[in-house]
Design a protein around this motif. Structure first.
Motif, PDB file in Angstrom:
ATOM      1  N   ARG A  33      20.103 -21.170  10.205  1.00 58.72           N
ATOM      2  CA  ARG A  33      20.005 -22.309   9.250  1.00 58.72           C
ATOM      3  C   ARG A  33      18.956 -23.076   9.044  1.00 58.72           C
ATOM      4  O   ARG A  33      18.735 -23.545   7.999  1.00 58.72           O
ATOM      5  N   LEU A  34      18.149 -23.466  10.057  1.00 56.59           N
ATOM      6  CA  LEU A  34      16.902 -23.962   9.856  1.00 56.59           C
ATOM      7  C   LEU A  34      15.811 -23.093   8.742  1.00 56.59           C
ATOM      8  O   LEU A  34      15.359 -23.715   8.101  1.00 56.59           O
ATOM      9  N   GLN A  35      15.795 -21.863   9.152  1.00 57.98           N
ATOM     10  CA  GLN A  35      15.259 -21.048   8.202  1.00 57.98           C
ATOM     11  C   GLN A  35      15.646 -20.992   6.956  1.00 57.98           C
ATOM     12  O   GLN A  35      14.852 -21.195   5.931  1.00 57.98           O
ATOM     13  N   GLN A  36      16.979 -20.987   6.620  1.00 61.02           N
ATOM     14  CA  GLN A  36      17.376 -20.928   5.439  1.00 61.02           C
ATOM     15  C   GLN A  36      17.066 -22.346   4.853  1.00 61.02           C
ATOM     16  O   GLN A  36      16.840 -22.392   3.351  1.00 61.02           O
ATOM     17  N   LEU A  37      16.992 -23.559   5.552  1.00 57.38           N
ATOM     18  CA  LEU A  37      16.874 -24.893   4.870  1.00 57.38           C
ATOM     19  C   LEU A  37      15.163 -24.865   4.518  1.00 57.38           C
ATOM     20  O   LEU A  37      14.897 -25.315   3.510  1.00 57.38           O
ATOM     21  N   ARG A  38      14.573 -24.252   5.451  1.00 59.68           N
ATOM     22  CA  ARG A  38      12.880 -24.260   5.132  1.00 59.68           C
ATOM     23  C   ARG A  38      12.649 -23.718   3.919  1.00 59.68           C
ATOM     24  O   ARG A  38      11.882 -23.963   3.142  1.00 59.68           O
TER      25      ARG A  38
ATOM     26  N   SER B  34      13.669 -25.134   0.944  1.00 60.77           N
ATOM     27  CA  SER B  34      12.709 -26.267   0.333  1.00 60.77           C
ATOM     28  C   SER B  34      11.406 -25.774  -0.137  1.00 60.77           C
ATOM     29  O   SER B  34      10.620 -26.561  -0.627  1.00 60.77           O
ATOM     30  N   GLY B  35      11.139 -24.485   0.113  1.00 59.66           N
ATOM     31  CA  GLY B  35      10.108 -23.777  -0.337  1.00 59.66           C
ATOM     32  C   GLY B  35       8.714 -24.000   0.632  1.00 59.66           C
ATOM     33  O   GLY B  35       7.602 -23.863   0.166  1.00 59.66           O
ATOM     34  N   LEU B  36       9.188 -24.365   1.697  1.00 58.31           N
ATOM     35  CA  LEU B  36       7.907 -24.941   2.627  1.00 58.31           C
ATOM     36  C   LEU B  36       7.474 -23.345   3.390  1.00 58.31           C
ATOM     37  O   LEU B  36       8.491 -22.627   3.893  1.00 58.31           O
ATOM     38  N   SER B  37       6.592 -23.345   4.012  1.00 55.14           N
ATOM     39  CA  SER B  37       5.982 -22.338   4.784  1.00 55.14           C
ATOM     40  C   SER B  37       6.114 -22.651   6.227  1.00 55.14           C
ATOM     41  O   SER B  37       6.222 -23.811   6.663  1.00 55.14           O
TER      42      SER B  37
ATOM     43  N   THR C 200      12.533 -33.195   6.580  1.00 60.62           N
ATOM     44  CA  THR C 200      11.357 -32.592   5.722  1.00 60.62           C
ATOM     45  C   THR C 200      11.877 -31.505   4.782  1.00 60.62           C
ATOM     46  O   THR C 200      11.518 -31.501   3.863  1.00 60.62           O
ATOM     47  N   TYR C 201      12.799 -31.017   5.133  1.00 60.21           N
ATOM     48  CA  TYR C 201      13.776 -29.941   4.357  1.00 60.21           C
ATOM     49  C   TYR C 201      14.472 -30.654   3.378  1.00 60.21           C
ATOM     50  O   TYR C 201      15.379 -30.002   2.443  1.00 60.21           O
ATOM     51  N   GLY C 202      14.596 -31.989   3.329  1.00 64.05           N
ATOM     52  CA  GLY C 202      15.289 -32.557   2.162  1.00 64.05           C
ATOM     53  C   GLY C 202      16.852 -32.871   2.552  1.00 64.05           C
ATOM     54  O   GLY C 202      17.628 -33.479   1.845  1.00 64.05           O
ATOM     55  N   VAL C 203      17.134 -32.762   3.859  1.00 61.27           N
ATOM     56  CA  VAL C 203      18.573 -33.135   4.397  1.00 61.27           C
ATOM     57  C   VAL C 203      18.455 -34.872   4.460  1.00 61.27           C
ATOM     58  O   VAL C 203      17.748 -35.276   5.424  1.00 61.27           O
TER      59      VAL C 203
END
Length: 289
Positions: free
Chosen positions: A21-26, A29-32, A68-71
């Motif tokens: 889920r953290l990977q999906q959120l990252r 968000s378009g972050l590397s 950071t991912y917008g949550v």
């Protein structure tokens, strides 16, 4: 998928789920990895390892990454953090770490949290369906130099694994065993008679399907050896197949690999004795013994 052979204890399935889920959120968000790591003031490898459940989920890192991912919803963050704390707790099998090889702790983790367990076993009754005396005989033959205390710890672990069948919502267990399994005497006649009686009772459970591959079936797709396949009640996790050997195990979660195991199981189920004949075959064998 987490590297189930990595050190530090096999991750719980929940930790794997939260990592995904953290990977999906990252990614959403378009972050590397590098950008996410910069937000935490850590290397990109730390973020990657969190996503792959190779390390525990440090709560301050989780909170910072979510923001950071917008949550932004506090309830959503608190809910995720609560799950992270739960995921960081060691599984029940951690109590047996003195006798539990790292590769097998991964197996127990998958088994404990599956909703479907399918398997083919040509050598002995699978652990989930073993009696204590049969389990002791199997373990002793495989560990001839182990002290008695270690064997007893292994038996206790095997029996505690079976608690998964007593859950309010137990997994569906669908196993194909070779006729050889039932005719190979392990532990002597009394042990085998008790074990077969146990299998007869197990077949009466609505969530246990047991099929027997008779000698007369000839060759079949899995003559190379035993394997298990696990399916989970969360969409983030793919099916996982596992093959064992004398010193470890290999785990597969790529679709093309798992499909090969699924196809083999489906074909074997067509060759094996139908489910409605299993109890009759077991009763006939019990009389022979």
């Amino acid at each position: 998928m987490a590297d189930l052979r990595s050190g530090g204890g096999a991750p719980t399935v929940l930790r794997v789920v939260l990592g995904r889920r953290l990977q999906q959120l990252r990614e959403k968000s378009g972050l590397s990895y590098e950008e996410a790591g910069h937000a935490l003031d850590v290397t990109h490898a730390t973020v990657r390892r969190m996503e792959k459940a190779e390390v525990g989920l440090r709560i301050p890192y989780v909170e910072k990454l979510l923001r950071t991912y917008g949550v932004t919803e506090s309830e959503e963050i608190e809910g995720f953090v609560s799950l992270a704390r739960e995921a960081n707790q060691p599984g029940w099998w951690h109590r047996y770490r003195d006798v539990l090889p790292e590769w097998f702790s991964a197996f127990v983790s998958l088994e404990s949290e599956s909703e479907l367990i399918r398997a083919y076993e040509p050598h002995y009754v699978p652990g989930l369906l073993q009696t204590s005396r049969y389990a002791r005989a199997v373990l002793r033959s495989g560990m001839p130099h182990a002290p008695e205390e270690e064997i007893e710890r292994q038996v206790a672990l095997r029996l505690e694994r079976q608690a998964v069948l007593g859950r309010a919502e137990p997994p569906l267990v669908w196993i194909v065993i070779d006729e050889t399994v039932l005719r190979r005497s392990i532990g002597g006649r009394e042990v085998m008679a008790e074990q077969i009686e146990h299998l007869i009772k197990a077949t009466e459970l609505p969530y246990v399907n047991l099929q027997i591959m008779p000698y007369s079936a000839g060759s079949h797709p899995a003559m190379y050896g035993p394997f298990h396949l696990f399916r989970f009640p969360v969409e983030e996790l793919p099916d996982v197949a596992c093959t064992e050997n004398l010193v470890g195990a290999a785990y597969y979660d790529q679709r093309e690999d798992v499909s090969a195991f699924l196809e083999a199981l489906d074909r074997m189920c067509g060759q094996a004795a139908p489910l409605n004949r299993t109890a009759g075959l077991l009763n006939a064998l019990r009389k022979e013994i």
